[in-house]
Design an enzyme around this catalytic site. Sequence first.
Site, mmCIF file in Angstrom:
data_model
loop_
_atom_site.group_PDB
_atom_site.id
_atom_site.type_symbol
_atom_site.label_atom_id
_atom_site.label_comp_id
_atom_site.label_asym_id
_atom_site.label_seq_id
_atom_site.Cartn_x
_atom_site.Cartn_y
_atom_site.Cartn_z
ATOM 1 N N LEU A 53 0.976 -1.147 -0.003
ATOM 2 C CA LEU A 53 0.156 -0.031 -0.062
ATOM 3 C C LEU A 53 0.987 1.124 0.040
ATOM 4 O O LEU A 53 1.723 1.282 0.897
ATOM 5 C CB LEU A 53 -0.869 0.025 1.076
ATOM 6 N N ASP A 54 0.602 2.117 -1.010
ATOM 7 C CA ASP A 54 1.628 3.280 -0.965
ATOM 8 C C ASP A 54 1.708 4.150 0.139
ATOM 9 O O ASP A 54 0.786 4.079 1.146
ATOM 10 C CB ASP A 54 1.004 4.297 -2.234
ATOM 11 N N LYS A 55 2.573 4.815 0.560
ATOM 12 C CA LYS A 55 2.948 5.516 1.501
ATOM 13 C C LYS A 55 1.712 6.572 1.740
ATOM 14 O O LYS A 55 1.219 6.745 2.933
ATOM 15 C CB LYS A 55 4.429 6.129 1.702
#
Length: 262
Positions: A53-55
């Site tokens: 999951l992207d930052k």
Amino acid sequence: MLPILYQDDHLVAIHKPSDLLVHRSSLDAYETRFAVQLLRDQIGQHVFPAHRLDKATSGVLLFGLNSDSARALSMQFAERQVAKNYLAVVRGWPDEQGEIDHPLEIRKDDAEVFGGIVEKAAQASQTHYRRIASVELPWMVDKYPSSRYALVTLDPITGRRHQIRRHLKHLSHPIIGDTTYGKGRHNRAFAQAFGVNRLLLACTQMQFKHPISGQMLSITAPVAADMSWVIQELGCLAALDTHQIEYQAPQPSTSLQRQIFV
């Protein structure tokens, strides 16, 4: 403390806040906080990320509590057996619903290539979307006297790196707060108006089979308070109730009453 959405002897799901890396990355070498370490310390045992999951993205994040469970969960993602639901605030008004079928180049992460991004041949990539609310604000952000924005739900079929963000850019409706694929003027306008400087993208639900029992699980993360605050100020909070999307209570409304010129 990281909010735990589900936990048993084999897996744990958390509500990851925006601006938190899942694990250490050379692409963000100065970051010192990671979901893996924070969760490990919180529950007192090792955890193994099952997906990415992207930052900048908030929402449901799954971990196995042992390598076998994590591997089984990761296999479900690889074989497209996990149903994922996202919510985003975007620039403009997309069609009421549709499918973005646009191939995306493979982008290797730092575990494969140190110090940069390598692109290979494009892979088939599909994302379903639905516009659930629309708003027009009296902001002269670009050359027009007003600006349009929309609240959309998204169901990615494939799982390419930054797929939703890249697909919405391809559709010319980038996500607000996206500093890589978005529009800087609109990002700054939102930050100025609402005091919220984040990517307005959240993973609100995942459905998958339990890695041991095979039972179907549905895990939901409420839209974070900072994002629901923006949605409230846009006048679109009722759309979340209509579509049964949970959200954390936003901070008290001050009502948007000024034009913004960027």
